[in-house]
Write a protein that holds these residues in place. Structure first.
Motif, PDB file in Angstrom:
ATOM      1  N   SER A  53     -62.070   7.123 -19.756  1.00 51.49           N
ATOM      2  CA  SER A  53     -61.705   7.174 -18.342  1.00 51.49           C
ATOM      3  C   SER A  53     -60.218   6.986 -18.089  1.00 51.49           C
ATOM      4  O   SER A  53     -59.629   7.773 -17.356  1.00 51.49           O
ATOM      5  CB  SER A  53     -62.498   6.142 -17.559  1.00 51.49           C
ATOM      6  N   PRO A  54     -59.579   5.981 -18.665  1.00 50.57           N
ATOM      7  CA  PRO A  54     -58.167   5.826 -18.319  1.00 50.57           C
ATOM      8  C   PRO A  54     -57.250   6.838 -19.002  1.00 50.57           C
ATOM      9  O   PRO A  54     -56.117   6.980 -18.585  1.00 50.57           O
ATOM     10  CB  PRO A  54     -57.822   4.411 -18.818  1.00 50.57           C
ATOM     11  N   TRP A  56     -57.943  10.357 -20.071  1.00 48.28           N
ATOM     12  CA  TRP A  56     -58.170  11.794 -20.244  1.00 48.28           C
ATOM     13  C   TRP A  56     -57.031  12.637 -19.685  1.00 48.28           C
ATOM     14  O   TRP A  56     -56.687  13.671 -20.231  1.00 48.28           O
ATOM     15  CB  TRP A  56     -59.518  12.233 -19.679  1.00 48.28           C
ATOM     16  N   VAL A  58     -53.900  11.905 -19.661  1.00 44.37           N
ATOM     17  CA  VAL A  58     -52.793  11.874 -20.617  1.00 44.37           C
ATOM     18  C   VAL A  58     -53.031  12.908 -21.720  1.00 44.37           C
ATOM     19  O   VAL A  58     -52.110  13.615 -22.149  1.00 44.37           O
ATOM     20  CB  VAL A  58     -52.645  10.462 -21.216  1.00 44.37           C
ATOM     21  N   SER A 318     -44.331   3.366 -22.309  1.00 46.60           N
ATOM     22  CA  SER A 318     -45.466   3.524 -21.396  1.00 46.60           C
ATOM     23  C   SER A 318     -46.751   3.743 -22.171  1.00 46.60           C
ATOM     24  O   SER A 318     -47.794   3.165 -21.848  1.00 46.60           O
ATOM     25  CB  SER A 318     -45.245   4.703 -20.456  1.00 46.60           C
ATOM     26  N   LEU A 319     -46.683   4.585 -23.201  1.00 47.76           N
ATOM     27  CA  LEU A 319     -47.879   4.824 -24.008  1.00 47.76           C
ATOM     28  C   LEU A 319     -48.312   3.540 -24.703  1.00 47.76           C
ATOM     29  O   LEU A 319     -49.500   3.249 -24.810  1.00 47.76           O
ATOM     30  CB  LEU A 319     -47.599   5.897 -25.058  1.00 47.76           C
ATOM     31  N   LEU A 321     -47.913   0.549 -23.604  1.00 51.06           N
ATOM     32  CA  LEU A 321     -48.568  -0.293 -22.601  1.00 51.06           C
ATOM     33  C   LEU A 321     -50.010   0.163 -22.392  1.00 51.06           C
ATOM     34  O   LEU A 321     -50.948  -0.638 -22.343  1.00 51.06           O
ATOM     35  CB  LEU A 321     -47.787  -0.200 -21.290  1.00 51.06           C
ATOM     36  N   LEU A 322     -50.192   1.465 -22.300  1.00 52.34           N
ATOM     37  CA  LEU A 322     -51.531   2.018 -22.096  1.00 52.34           C
ATOM     38  C   LEU A 322     -52.460   1.626 -23.240  1.00 52.34           C
ATOM     39  O   LEU A 322     -53.595   1.186 -23.032  1.00 52.34           O
ATOM     40  CB  LEU A 322     -51.442   3.547 -21.999  1.00 52.34           C
ATOM     41  N   ARG A 324     -52.080  -0.853 -25.303  1.00 57.89           N
ATOM     42  CA  ARG A 324     -52.294  -2.294 -25.352  1.00 57.89           C
ATOM     43  C   ARG A 324     -53.377  -2.715 -24.376  1.00 57.89           C
ATOM     44  O   ARG A 324     -54.178  -3.583 -24.653  1.00 57.89           O
ATOM     45  CB  ARG A 324     -50.995  -3.019 -24.993  1.00 57.89           C
ATOM     46  N   LEU A 325     -53.378  -2.084 -23.218  1.00 56.70           N
ATOM     47  CA  LEU A 325     -54.326  -2.509 -22.199  1.00 56.70           C
ATOM     48  C   LEU A 325     -55.736  -2.014 -22.468  1.00 56.70           C
ATOM     49  O   LEU A 325     -56.702  -2.662 -22.125  1.00 56.70           O
ATOM     50  CB  LEU A 325     -53.864  -2.016 -20.827  1.00 56.70           C
ATOM     51  N   PHE A 326     -55.862  -0.817 -23.057  1.00 56.82           N
ATOM     52  CA  PHE A 326     -57.188  -0.225 -23.142  1.00 56.82           C
ATOM     53  C   PHE A 326     -57.709  -0.056 -24.561  1.00 56.82           C
ATOM     54  O   PHE A 326     -58.866   0.205 -24.772  1.00 56.82           O
ATOM     55  CB  PHE A 326     -57.203   1.119 -22.424  1.00 56.82           C
ATOM     56  N   ASP A 329     -56.833  -4.274 -26.459  1.00 57.23           N
ATOM     57  CA  ASP A 329     -57.255  -5.472 -25.748  1.00 57.23           C
ATOM     58  C   ASP A 329     -58.747  -5.663 -25.996  1.00 57.23           C
ATOM     59  O   ASP A 329     -59.587  -4.968 -25.426  1.00 57.23           O
ATOM     60  CB  ASP A 329     -56.969  -5.303 -24.248  1.00 57.23           C
ATOM     61  N   TYR A 332     -61.121  -5.923 -23.044  1.00 58.95           N
ATOM     62  CA  TYR A 332     -61.417  -4.690 -22.323  1.00 58.95           C
ATOM     63  C   TYR A 332     -62.414  -3.845 -23.105  1.00 58.95           C
ATOM     64  O   TYR A 332     -63.401  -3.356 -22.571  1.00 58.95           O
ATOM     65  CB  TYR A 332     -60.141  -3.873 -22.073  1.00 58.95           C
ATOM     66  N   LYS A 337     -63.699  -6.882 -19.114  1.00 59.52           N
ATOM     67  CA  LYS A 337     -62.699  -6.772 -18.052  1.00 59.52           C
ATOM     68  C   LYS A 337     -62.960  -5.548 -17.220  1.00 59.52           C
ATOM     69  O   LYS A 337     -63.357  -4.530 -17.749  1.00 59.52           O
ATOM     70  CB  LYS A 337     -61.309  -6.681 -18.668  1.00 59.52           C
TER      71      LYS A 337
END
Ligand code: HDD
Ligand code: HEM
Ligand code: HEM
Lengths: 337, 445
Positions: A53-54, A56, A58, A318-319, A321-322, A324-326, A329, A332, A337
């Motif tokens: 989901s977060p 696609w 990209v 930015s990538l 960060l993406l 790391r978050l999804f 993590d 997640y 989360k």
């Protein structure tokens, strides 16, 4: 390094990026559909959707980047490919459009629509097959210049063993890459049910991957001996690819180091893809365009390289960060989360 | 009219763009509205605004998807349908197209993060901060693609020698005379249209079931934003007309049915044209065309008769121009009326007539976007690259454009219908009141 080498390297890196991220996405579509059919949707599909989901959109941008970059660095490619590929290109766009939007409709809109899921799964296999024909065509023999027209010889393409071997390879690779990634992801999520299912997929698709690559080599030798011979000259690239493949399969078989196994799969494709690309040079489209004759003017080339570097400086953090978050993590991934 | 590949390529390009621009406009404007709503919500600690931001963002996931796939289609179609144009112009204009992909990356990454991190940060402002790269990314993609379009209208930064571009200056090509006004107008109208569409949906909801505080706050927020953006759009439109008068006079003249160059030229609103190009039934504003073109009644406005006949754009663009401008004034009027009634206590800003007027403003604004683009593109005819290359020279020579056209029309109909169905379903199943109760149980009593 000359401008054309810089340009083609940049584009090849992004195409490689697309190969990996899109394969995960395309294969996931197939597995999601399969999971639904087998009544395993609750484990498998929730997992897949958490990852996809977060990211696609990209994935799609990787592809856009590649074709915009190709036209930018090598404008003549736009002319030849553009004229020749009107119909096959349009069909590929329509498949991509159906896939992308149906993913969103199904995932954010009406959750349980089997039609969306079917189309999403089926296009996941059709798109790599149709996109891979662009590479097939670049080997020469499928386009003909007639006066001021460039004509696409569809019949030649459909009867060529080489073309079919590439299609098989693309589909098998998609399923293999996707399965190994999702095995790793399921393992991180602590979802042992899905992990075992996906591990079985990975192992199931691993021998066909190598068989299909061999098939491509054999038929390339018939179709384009020049390319085949250059590939043999850098045989070590393909050797490294094989070593990585064996390592990855070993780890997955032993249920160990799933993360490392996926990195090895990435390297397997890295070596094969760059080996293929390097031996393909200097042609972009045999025999019409080489990188030297079609490269853009030096001013534009310089400007593109500068923007590319600036863009990377923006993109990489930015990538990161993406991911790391999804991806990294654990909470997640586990669904907390 | 023969359906040769030139006509068919034009039809396909127009269809794809006309469809993409709907979602692109929403893609540029809605993030701004989401950002404003979330900002207000955090600042005032008001769950209504926070829910607003969430619900807008949820609908946005669907329109973005259609925007992305149709954008990918137009990007590839440029090479498939206009290969000769891309081969020549690509040498000069590849830079902004390339920069645009980085803007897409930036937007896509942060949008993904934004949508899936609603409750993940302790400090709510961090989540709000994520809207900034999303807004920058989407507005920057509009900016870059608009410089490409501006370049087609006033090309510069290269010379053409034997069909090849030489002496190339990519920066000069990007910063051509059309860029400033075009970018300004495209951005302000995208913000305006998004605000009005969200307002229209809200007004419709109020009309259907007498919305509570949630809907009232939403309508006030969107109306105030719309008024600001409407003034911005009108200013930018006025500047665009002044730009045309100076650099692309034939486009302005075609839109205004202005044939003889003269000072103190009249502005012709609507009307009809007979076969001798005589204007009838029009509303005539004496001297106003000169005023529009140069802020003074004695500005000389160049007429169409100064251009060779085969280089004049079609005259029907006049109606598109007039409709666009009328809708612009309508937006100012409706948003102004709502705010006036609201501040001026004796009037009821929730009366039915006004609310229906707001409902109409959303679709009308989207129509104005379509009219504006068709005017801008058809008004450039017969050129694809004004002064250098005509549309007919640029089209593909391949067979099968007709079939391709049919396939894509089918695709857009399918996507259009499904998009609406999915959106309606999404919000019907979860009314705002119920969601407010569920997400903010304490405050929303
Ligand atoms: C909600 C949409 C909207 C509204 C209300 C208006 N416009 Fe507009 N207009 C556009 C949406 C638009 C657009 C879609 O954004 C265009 C198409 C191409 C472009 O650059 O912007 C455009 C183009 C455009 C052009 C041609 C620019 C060019 O080709 O370079 C002119 C002269 C104007 N507009 C003038 C106006 C004026 C005087 C308005 C009075 C209020 C106005 N527009 C309202
Ligand atoms: C490199 C960029 C572009 C190219 C090559 C291009 C080319 C064309 C061509 C050849 C036409 C057909 C003209 C006709 O039918 O009379 C057209 C129409 C159109 N274009 Fe552009 N254009 C570009 C940029 C844009 C942009 C950025 C937009 C904004 C969305 C846009 C909006 C339109 C619209 C709405 C039409 C329909 C006009 C009609 O109905 O004919 N174009 N474009
Ligand atoms: C010739 C004209 C155009 C081309 C070639 C084009 C190309 C594209 C492409 C390739 C995408 C998909 C990017 C992705 O994968 O994320 C896209 C999406 C987008 N385009 Fe267009 N575009 C055109 C016109 C416009 C115009 C005029 C605007 C702004 C007014 C615009 C704004 C956007 C936005 C904001 C998106 C992101 C998707 C969304 O949020 O809906 N585009 N476009």
């Amino acid at each position: 390094m000359s401008l054309e080498i810089v340009g083609i390297t940049v584009l090849w890196i992004f195409l490689y990026g697309y190969l990996i991220v899109a394969s995960i996405d395309f294969g996931a579509g197939f597995f999601a559909f399969y999971g639904r059919m087998k009544g395993k949707e609750h484990t498998l599909n929730v997992l897949i959707s958490r990852y996809l989901s977060p990211v696609w959109e990209v994935t799609n941008v990787f592809f856009v980047f590649f074709f915009v970059g190709l036209v930018g660095f090598f404008p003549d490619a736009a002319y030849y490919y553009g004229t020749a590929l009107l119909l096959p290109g349009s069909i590929a766009i329509i498949l991509l459009a159906i896939r992308g939007s149906f993913y969103a409709f199904g995932n954010y809109g009406s959750k349980d629509n089997i039609v969306y899921l079917f189309l999403y799964g089926a296009t996941g296999l059709l798109i790599p097959a149709s996109l891979s024909t662009a590479l097939t065509i670049s080997e020469g023999g499928f386009l003909e210049e007639q006066g001021d027209k460039v004509v696409f010889l569809a019949r030649e393409l459909f009867t060529s063993p080489y073309s079919w071997s590439v299609v098989v390879l693309s589909i098998v690779s998609v399923l293999f890459i996707s399965a190994t990634f999702l095995t790793y992801y399921a393992n991180r999520a602590g979802d042992m049910d899905s992990r075992e299912e996906l591990r079985r997929f990975s192992l199931f698709w691993s021998p066909p991957t190598i068989l299909a690559s061999l098939l491509v080599f054999v038929s390339l030798r018939e179709h384009n001996p020049g390319h085949f011979n250059s590939a043999i000259e850098i045989w070590w690239m393909f050797g490294l690819s094989l070593v990585c493949f064996l390592g990855a399969s070993f780890f997955i078989y032993r249920r160990r180091n799933f993360g490392l196994a996926f990195i090895l799969v990435m390297q397997q494709f890295f070596f094969a893809f760059f080996g293929y690309g390097a031996s393909h040079l200097p042609y972009i489209l045999k025999p019409f365009i080489t990188i030297e004759t079609s490269v853009t003017n030096p001013t534009m080339g310089m400007a593109l390289v500068v923007v590319f570097i600036a863009g990377l400086l923006l993109l990489i953090p930015s990538l990161y960060l993406l991911m790391r978050l999804f991806l990294f993590d654990a909470d997640y991934v586990k669904g907390n989360k | 009219m023969v359906l040769d590949s030139v006509i068919l390529s034009r039809m396909l390009t127009s269809t794809t763009l006309a469809f993409h621009i709907i979602f692109a406009t929403i893609g540029v404007g809605v993030p701004v509205m989401i950002s404003i709503a979330e900002f207000m919500g955090i600042k005032r600690n008001d769950p209504h605004y926070l829910l607003l931001a969430r619900r807008w963002a949820r609908g946005f996931t669907i329109t973005v998807a259609v925007g992305v796939v149709t954008g990918t289609a137009i990007g590839l179609q440029l090479s498939l349908l206009w290969p000769s144009f891309m081969q020549v112009a690509g040498q000069v204009i590849a830079l902004p197209l390339f920069m645009e992909t980085f803007a897409f990356f930036f937007e896509a990454i942060f949008l993904g993060i934004y949508l899936y991190t609603w409750d993940r940060f302790k400090n709510k402002w961090i989540h709000w901060l994520l809207t900034i790269p999303v807004m920058i990314g989407s507005s920057a993609s509009a900016l870059f693609i608009t410089t490409v379009n501006a370049f087609m209208n006033t090309p510069q930064g290269f010379e053409l020698e034997n069909g090849k571009a030489i002496n190339i200056d990519p920066i000069a090509a990007m910063l051509n005379p059309a860029t400033p006004t075009k970018v300004f107008h495209v951005l302000t109208t995208a913000y305006l249209t998004s605000a009005l569409i969200l307002a229209a949906i809200t007004a419709f909801a109020i009309l259907r079931k007498k919305g509570g505080d949630y809907h009232k706050k939403a309508l006030r927020l969107t109306m105030v934003s719309a008024l600001i953006f409407a003034f911005g759009s009108a200013l930018a439109g006025d500047l665009s007309a002044k730009f045309l008068a100076e650099y692309q006079p034939e486009k302005l003249a075609a839109a205004e049915w202005h044939f003889e160059s003269e000072e103190n030229a009249d502005l012709i609103v609507f009307g009809t044209l007979d076969e001798n190009n005589e204007v009838h039934n029009e509303i005539r504003l004496p001297g106003f065309l000169s005023f529009l073109a140069g802020s003074s009644f004695d500005t000389e406005v160049i007429g169409l008769n100064e251009f060779p006949e085969d280089e004049r754009p079609p005259l029907w663009v006049h109606y598109l121009f007039d409709l666009m401008v009328s809708i612009g004034f309508y937006s100012i009027f409706i948003a102004g009326a709502f705010i006036l009634f609201w501040k001026w206590k004796k009037r009821n800003e929730w009366n039915k007539g006004l609310l229906w007027g707001i409902v109409a403003s959303g679709p009308l604004a989207m129509l104005a976007i379509e009219f504006g683009w068709i005017y801008a593109e058809v008004g450039r005819q017969p050129w694809i690259l004004r002064g250098y290359m005509k549309v007919a020279e640029a089209a593909t020579k391949a067979d099968g454009v007709g079939l391709t056209f049919a396939l894509f029309v089918g695709l857009y109909i399918l996507l259009g219908i499904l998009c609406v169905v999915v959106l309606i379903k999404m919000f019907k199943n979860k009314p705002a009141e119920a969601e407010l109760e569920q997400r903010f149980p304490k405050k929303a009593s």
